[in-house]
Design a protein around this motif. Structure first.
Motif, PDB file in Angstrom:
ATOM      1  N   LEU B 116       0.830  -1.197   0.000  1.00 16.63           N
ATOM      2  CA  LEU B 116       0.000   0.000   0.000  1.00 16.63           C
ATOM      3  C   LEU B 116       0.864   1.245   0.000  1.00 16.63           C
ATOM      4  N   ALA B 117       0.198   2.386  -0.259  1.00 18.47           N
ATOM      5  CA  ALA B 117       0.935   3.644  -0.345  1.00 18.47           C
ATOM      6  C   ALA B 117       1.667   3.963   0.955  1.00 18.47           C
ATOM      7  N   ASN B 118       1.172   3.422   2.057  1.00 20.03           N
ATOM      8  CA  ASN B 118       1.843   3.698   3.331  1.00 20.03           C
ATOM      9  C   ASN B 118       2.878   2.631   3.685  1.00 20.03           C
ATOM     10  N   GLY B 119       3.163   1.767   2.723  1.00 22.46           N
ATOM     11  CA  GLY B 119       4.187   0.770   2.960  1.00 22.46           C
ATOM     12  C   GLY B 119       3.684  -0.487   3.649  1.00 22.46           C
ATOM     13  N   ALA B 180     -10.962   0.106   5.642  1.00 21.63           N
ATOM     14  CA  ALA B 180     -10.273   0.592   6.839  1.00 21.63           C
ATOM     15  C   ALA B 180      -8.858   1.039   6.483  1.00 21.63           C
ATOM     16  N   THR B 181      -8.153   0.217   5.709  1.00 21.32           N
ATOM     17  CA  THR B 181      -6.782   0.611   5.362  1.00 21.32           C
ATOM     18  C   THR B 181      -6.783   1.823   4.446  1.00 21.32           C
ATOM     19  N   GLU B 182      -7.832   1.916   3.618  1.00 21.32           N
ATOM     20  CA  GLU B 182      -7.916   3.089   2.740  1.00 21.32           C
ATOM     21  C   GLU B 182      -8.017   4.360   3.584  1.00 21.32           C
ATOM     22  N   ASN B 183      -8.837   4.295   4.607  1.00 19.47           N
ATOM     23  CA  ASN B 183      -8.951   5.449   5.497  1.00 19.47           C
ATOM     24  C   ASN B 183      -7.616   5.781   6.143  1.00 19.47           C
ATOM     25  N   ASP B 184      -6.935   4.740   6.593  1.00 20.54           N
ATOM     26  CA  ASP B 184      -5.599   4.931   7.165  1.00 20.54           C
ATOM     27  C   ASP B 184      -4.699   5.678   6.198  1.00 20.54           C
ATOM     28  N   LYS B 187      -5.598   9.309   5.709  1.00 24.60           N
ATOM     29  CA  LYS B 187      -5.153  10.100   6.859  1.00 24.60           C
ATOM     30  C   LYS B 187      -3.660  10.377   6.797  1.00 24.60           C
ATOM     31  N   SER B 188      -2.905   9.322   6.483  1.00 25.86           N
ATOM     32  CA  SER B 188      -1.453   9.492   6.562  1.00 25.86           C
ATOM     33  C   SER B 188      -0.865  10.142   5.310  1.00 25.86           C
ATOM     34  N   VAL B 189      -1.542  10.014   4.187  1.00 28.06           N
ATOM     35  CA  VAL B 189      -0.952  10.534   2.954  1.00 28.06           C
ATOM     36  C   VAL B 189      -1.380  11.959   2.647  1.00 28.06           C
ATOM     37  N   ILE B 194       5.787  14.077   6.143  1.00 28.16           N
ATOM     38  CA  ILE B 194       5.981  13.008   7.125  1.00 28.16           C
ATOM     39  C   ILE B 194       5.562  13.536   8.483  1.00 28.16           C
ATOM     40  N   SER B 195       4.540  12.876   9.004  1.00 28.50           N
ATOM     41  CA  SER B 195       4.032  13.353  10.275  1.00 28.50           C
ATOM     42  C   SER B 195       4.840  12.757  11.412  1.00 28.50           C
TER      43      SER B 195
END
Lengths: 494, 211
Positions: B116-119, B180-184, B187-189, B194-195
């Protein structure tokens, strides 16, 4: 032939068998299903297993079940005819590595096809490319495979058997046997041309795929494409051979290399298989098998073997010169089908590797090479010792002559000589074989002496042109096909 | 990310169906999409494609199901279709232990080729298919739970394409995880920086792979 059909099991058979059995009822052909299909499935399994034994480097590829099922239908259930047609089709008509080596040649053809699509149907090609680009962008610049790929893959691997109605498929197959594998490109182009309008309405890749879901169903069940019209297109779209096709194939053969080298691939594929080439016996069996089968089995198909035999002839000469000078690499070339070149390359590289590390192994290898050369020479030797295979072969290079089959098939080979089979209790017709292989198959190198010169199956499939007994050949341009049928031999000899 | 911004909210998810040859991948898809089962179909050559549209609360979910041929030699051809997948089913045949042994191989292969985009790894559900054939795994439920935990599956289901058991349940379960992961990810992307709050495991997993 007898070897490939024998009842005894090989070490490879287990995993091969499972793969094959799992696919027997999945040919898309209802006669192979349910309890009534039991007998048909047994026959299909025997043919598939036989091919896998014949050409171990190809083995069983998903999709063969579909091909073999259709071939068996045409040969009316005759297994050995079906096997011969299958060997001819896979080893001779279709490009090498269509079904093996990670389907390398197929991926080449998929790339070539996209180029031809661009040349012949530029609007559709551009539209598809656009959809692919949009999908790429939406995916954050990630790679979206070209949209035609999944269809090209299926269509080419089963030669349209899974996507068009049977009568249409048989026409295409006839044409493939006449004109060669380029017909696959032509048929695919003709299909896309027909589908073009409805695809140009699609706005996204997703929509394209779902539209194609419906269209493929229609193609299969509702004669969306009229067979005669399709064949008309196939023949009229371009002169034969298809302009630029050879160049494009060559270009992509050398340019598409996300794949490891051939030898590497081979080792990998086989390491994952049940046996690999971990023993020389294995290689020996292969060679013996191919010699016997090449002569006994493919013999009836006329001049097909000329290139192999020519190569073989060279080897015999080299051997006569100086055996000690033979390079280990030469072993592989003898009398094997061109489809086995990869295999041979792997065997050779394996041999080379061993030799560089072990001098005794080197000596052993030479012994083995010598032995095999003798075995093969002997097998090609006709009883009258004066008539060496080399002499027969020279005349055989004449395209129209079928002398070799006549000469070779009519005679028994010499029995094994004691020099390299000491203490063997084998009966004379048995081929000499490297001594201690327990799973050495017992087969006669010329099992099919009384085979008809032309196989019924091949005739039915149009190999020798349409006849009154060929129910499936209804060419729109019959006269043209007949003219070409005389050239079909030339295609095979290439 | 674009799919989620339409007026009538529509999600397009790419889902892979992978596993050994003959475990029933195509049958599961046919059951799920066409509500049919037949032993008379053909083996998947290369890659196949099916679309299932779900009404999910007030939203629409379009599931692109990618049916990947099980035979190993198709690997080079089919792996390109792994990309951009949001979820996957890995299928094995409860009557053939070797197909279960291969599950780990398929999972590793999947995780090495798509993320996923968040690794993070994509949501993957394990399907124990052909459970109509009398070999129940229920006794091994705890072991299976542990297996899923160890190998990064979000869950497992006993399924039967023949008897229509658990297939839509499994699909709903997977869609829930994908959402759920899409929401994650959103949020992060979305902040595009980088938060500092990002948890360390995530940062470690793949900051270097981002392009």
């Amino acid at each position: 032939l007898r070897f490939t059909f024998n009842e005894r099991s090989n070490p490879d058979d287990d995993s091969l068998g499972i793969q094959i059995v799992k696919d027997l009822h999945r040919t898309g052909c209802s006669s192979y299903c349910g309890q009534e299909g039991e007998q048909d499935r047994v026959v299909l399994k025997r043919v598939l297993l036989a091919y896998a034994r014949w050409n171990k480097s190809v083995g069983y590829c998903q999709g063969f079940n579909v091909l073999a099922a259709l071939i068996l239908e045409v040969t009316e259930g005759n297994e050995s005819d079906a096997l011969k047609v299958m060997i001819y089709l896979i080893d001779k008509v279709l490009p090498e590595s269509y079904f093996a080596n990670n389907l390398r040649a197929l991926s080449v053809d998929m790339a070539v096809f996209r180029d031809l699509l661009r040349l012949k149907l530029p609007r559709l090609s551009q539209h598809l490319h656009h959809l692919q680009k949009v999908a790429n962008r939406e995916a954050g610049g990630n790679y979206e495979p070209p949209l035609t790929n999944i269809f090209t893959m299926q269509w080419f691997l089963t030669m349209f058997a899974t996507c068009l109605p049977a009568p249409t498929v048989l026409r295409i197959w006839d044409s493939v046997f006449f004109e060669g594998s380029e017909v696959l490109f032509r048929a695919a182009l003709a299909i896309w041309e027909r589908l073009g309008e409805r695809i140009e309405d699609c706005q996204t890749a997703d929509e394209f795929y779902s539209t194609m879901g419906g269209l493929t169903q229609e193609m299969l069940e509702q004669n969306l494409l009229h067979p005669a019209q399709l064949m008309q297109d196939v023949y009229s779209m371009a002169p034969f051979p298809f302009p630029q096709l050879a160049e494009l194939r060559e270009k992509y053969t050398y340019n598409i290399t996300p794949f490891p080298t051939a030898a590497k691939v081979n080792t990998k594929v086989n390491a994952s298989g049940p046996s690999g080439w971990d023993s020389e016996e294995d290689a020996d069996v292969d060679d013996d098998d191919s010699v016997a089968a090449a002569l006994g089995c493919l013999g009836p198909l006329g001049g097909l073997l000329a290139p192999e035999l020519q190569r073989y002839q060279k080897h015999l000469k080299v051997e006569q010169g100086n055996i000690a000078e033979l390079s280990p690499g030469a072993v592989g070339g003898a009398a094997t089908g061109s489809g086995r070149a990869e295999h041979q390359a792997a065997v050779n590289s394996m041999m080379l590797e061993r030799m560089s590390t072990d001098i005794t192994a080197l000596k052993k290898q030479y012994g083995r090479i010598k032995r095999r050369q003798q075995q093969q020479a002997m097998r090609l030797c006709i009883r009258t010792d004066k008539c060496l295979a080399t002499q027969v072969l020279a005349s055989q290079l004449n395209p129209s002559s079928a002398v070799i089959n006549h000469l070779l098939l009519g005679r028994k080979p010499r029995g094994p000589s004691r020099t390299f089979r000491p203490g063997s209790a084998g009966s004379p017709p048995l081929p000499p074989s490297s001594s201690s292989a327990p799973r050495q198959p017992l087969f006669s190198p010329f099992p099919s002496i009384k085979q008809p010169r032309k196989s019924l199956a091949a005739r039915n499939l149009g190999l020798y042109g349409p006849t009154s007994r060929t129910p499936t050949v209804h060419f729109p341009q019959l006269s043209r096909s007949l003219n070409r049928s005389s050239a079909a031999g030339a295609t095979g000899r290439r | 990310q674009m799919g989620g911004q339409n007026l009538r909210k529509e999600h397009l998810y790419k889902v892979l169906v992978i596993g050994d040859l003959g475990v029933g991948k195509t049958s599961i898809i046919r059951r799920y999409v066409h509500q049919t089962f037949s032993s008379n179909y053909r083996a998947t050559i290369g890659v196949d494609f099916a679309l299932k549209v779900l009404n999910w609360d007030s939203e629409t979910v379009r599931l692109q199901l990618w049916d990947i041929a099980g035979q190993e030699r198709f690997g080079n051809m089919t792996r390109v279709y792994y990309r951009e997948a949001m979820g996957a089913f890995i299928v094995f045949d409860v009557t053939r232990p070797t197909t279960f042994e291969a599950v780990i191989k398929w999972k590793e292969d999947l995780d090495s080729k798509v993320m996923l985009a968040n690794g993070q790894r994509i949501a993957t559900v394990l399907l124990a298919n052909k459970c109509d054939q009398g070999r129940e795994l229920s006794n091994n439920g705890i072991k299976m739970d542990q297996f899923c935990k160890d190998h990064g599956f979000v869950g497992w289901f006993e399924t039967s394409a023949k008897d229509n058991l658990n297939i839509s349940d499994a699909a709903n379960f997977l869609v829930k995880h994908i959402m759920a992961t899409e929401n994650d990810i959103l949020k992060s992307v979305v902040p595009d920086t980088i938060s500092p709050q990002m948890d360390s495991s995530r940062q470690m997993s793949c900051s270097g792979c981002f392009k």
